[in-house]
Design an enzyme around this catalytic site. Sequence first.
Site, PDB file in Angstrom:
ATOM      1  CE  LYS A 179      -8.939  -1.181  -2.556  1.00  0.00           C
ATOM      2  NZ  LYS A 179      -9.297   0.241  -2.381  1.00  0.00           N
ATOM      3  CD  GLU A 254       2.291   4.257 -13.204  1.00  0.00           C
ATOM      4  OE1 GLU A 254       2.951   5.060 -12.485  1.00  0.00           O
ATOM      5  OE2 GLU A 254       1.170   4.512 -13.649  1.00  0.00           O
ATOM      6  CB  CYS A 288       2.134   8.517 -11.586  1.00  0.00           C
ATOM      7  SG  CYS A 288       0.875   7.707 -12.523  1.00  0.00           S
ATOM      8  CD  GLU A 387       4.116  11.306  -6.937  1.00  0.00           C
ATOM      9  OE1 GLU A 387       3.976  10.445  -6.050  1.00  0.00           O
ATOM     10  OE2 GLU A 387       3.866  11.096  -8.137  1.00  0.00           O
TER      11      GLU A 387
HETATM   12  P1  ADP Z   1      -3.525   7.520  -1.562  1.00  0.00           P
HETATM   13  O1  ADP Z   1      -2.467   7.449  -0.514  1.00  0.00           O
HETATM   14  O2  ADP Z   1      -3.546   8.803  -2.246  1.00  0.00           O
HETATM   15  O3  ADP Z   1      -4.896   7.063  -1.157  1.00  0.00           O
HETATM   16  P2  ADP Z   1      -2.625   4.998  -2.501  1.00  0.00           P
HETATM   17  O4  ADP Z   1      -1.473   4.778  -3.397  1.00  0.00           O
HETATM   18  O5  ADP Z   1      -2.458   4.626  -1.076  1.00  0.00           O
HETATM   19  O6  ADP Z   1      -3.065   6.482  -2.678  1.00  0.00           O
HETATM   20  O7  ADP Z   1      -3.919   4.238  -3.055  1.00  0.00           O
HETATM   21  C1  ADP Z   1      -3.977   3.551  -4.274  1.00  0.00           C
HETATM   22  C2  ADP Z   1      -4.787   2.288  -4.099  1.00  0.00           C
HETATM   23  O8  ADP Z   1      -4.145   1.446  -3.149  1.00  0.00           O
HETATM   24  C3  ADP Z   1      -6.199   2.480  -3.567  1.00  0.00           C
HETATM   25  O9  ADP Z   1      -7.055   1.546  -4.207  1.00  0.00           O
HETATM   26  C4  ADP Z   1      -6.061   2.163  -2.102  1.00  0.00           C
HETATM   27  O10 ADP Z   1      -7.251   1.738  -1.493  1.00  0.00           O
HETATM   28  C5  ADP Z   1      -5.069   1.020  -2.154  1.00  0.00           C
HETATM   29  N1  ADP Z   1      -4.329   0.782  -0.902  1.00  0.00           N
HETATM   30  C6  ADP Z   1      -3.979   1.673   0.050  1.00  0.00           C
HETATM   31  N2  ADP Z   1      -3.297   1.084   1.046  1.00  0.00           N
HETATM   32  C7  ADP Z   1      -3.213  -0.237   0.733  1.00  0.00           C
HETATM   33  C8  ADP Z   1      -2.622  -1.393   1.341  1.00  0.00           C
HETATM   34  N3  ADP Z   1      -1.972  -1.300   2.484  1.00  0.00           N
HETATM   35  N4  ADP Z   1      -2.712  -2.568   0.717  1.00  0.00           N
HETATM   36  C9  ADP Z   1      -3.352  -2.678  -0.481  1.00  0.00           C
HETATM   37  N5  ADP Z   1      -3.932  -1.639  -1.109  1.00  0.00           N
HETATM   38  C10 ADP Z   1      -3.870  -0.430  -0.526  1.00  0.00           C
END
Ligand code: ADP
Length: 485
Positions: A179, A254, A288, A387
């Site tokens: 995903k 990570e 990161c 961060e």
């Molecule tokens: P940002 O907050 O900058 O969008 P994230 O760490 O939330 O960064 O996003 C990293 C990845 O995690 C993306 O692929 C995002 O779609 C996914 N993501 C965000 N929220 C969830 C969630 N609740 N469960 C699973 N995946 C998620």
Amino acid sequence: MSAGEGTQASNLIGGEPVDSAGGERIDVVCPSDGAVFASIARSAAPDVDAAVASARRAFEDGPWSRMTATERGRILTRLGELVDANRDELAALESRDTGKPARQGVADVTAACRYYEYYGGAADKVHGSQIPFLDGYLAFTTREPHGVVAGIIPWNYPLQILARVAGAALAMGNTLVVKPAEDASLTTVRIAELALEAGCPPGVFNVVTGYGTEAGAPLSAHPGVDYVTFTGSTATGTAIQQAAAINNRGVTMELGGKSPQIVFADADLEAALPVVVNAIIQNGGQTCSAGSRVLIERPVYGAFTAELAKRFAALVAQPHYRDGDLGPLINRLQADRVAGFVAEAEAAGATVLARGSVAADAPEGGCYQAPVLFGDVDPQSKLAREEVFGPVLAAFAFDGEDEAVTLANGTEYGLVAGVWTSDGGRQHRVAKRIRAGQVYVNAYGAGGGIELPFGGFGKSGHGREKGFEALIDMSAAKTTVFNHG
Ligand code: ADP
């Protein structure tokens, strides 16, 4: 025509491009100008179900599980070659999708090639061991794939992070549901197509695009997933771990960082300067392992920050195609968040030592943030501890080794650190005392190092990616015991 123009990317499930069950789409926006140039499928739980079922079938029944590790390795090596053969297209697409300067897109393709090459070569070199046991018994371990691995990928380095996840997971014989981030999915879909071309059987490498809450959440909680690997923010990592815990699944996390570079007075300051600047400016600070804190020994604090300030003042944020010092941030939300951080730090009394600029003719719709260097930062302040994920560097003064180590270890994160000193004894002493997954001495690797195990302590996560270590995370030890009499 510009890279990816008009692309209507689909999910890739069982080797076939498929639209989401709901049929909805998400616009893909270029952060350099805010223009929509493509779209991706907006997936939800039914699409995740289909992808997991496809990965399960490919794991249980398909040719994948019967292939030798050498054959799997050859497919990965071929994938690396195909990525290389498509490097111009992939680099341009990544750069447009994320806003990163053109040369960073190229560097990311080069790194992705190396990951597939590395894990292709490593696939048949993961050995178990024979264990001395009771008389009349033979006991040994093998490394078994977990089964279906879910890879949730962030938007900052999609090509690289996908490559380290897919490389290690596929080398060990797992199948994958990926995903990618809603803000940057296009190269992931393309790589999954290339994996098919390289010889990955259909169903081994599935991609489901969409929002985190709609597609990522059902994937991390899916009972058909055996292992979850995630790179991204600490808060999302916590949510994903909670979801995976429903099924007691293993995870690699990570997460974020607040990585320090420690500059002692006896360091080669000329060598340190460009590395310190690059470690926070690369990818607009959206890394990161960005070196977001610089700790400087007091006798050289004034001179070193003066040089840093000169360099910061000259930095210019530009559209990705100009290939400037840095590009825009990924989206408006992120740009507003970083600007808010800067404004809050200023209001709290932090001193702005230098501010770069945004190109005067940068498109209005872009998500730009000028680099900022803060000095004399209070170690207890938000800027010192949280961060930012933007081009913002915080400088601190320290006296002696003990205070340097206390400050370096003074956040809840522990991802990467740099130590700059010409004293050999101190190099070892300080490196040993730093709590971080990677410590560099007279060097710093923001995001680099395919061969080097990478991961964090504390809020920076757990488990290790990259290098041989990732192959251990992407497999489980199985002990077999024979009573042969
Ligand atoms: P940002 O907050 O900058 O969008 P994230 O760490 O939330 O960064 O996003 C990293 C990845 O995690 C993306 O692929 C995002 O779609 C996914 N993501 C965000 N929220 C969830 C969630 N609740 N469960 C699973 N995946 C998620």
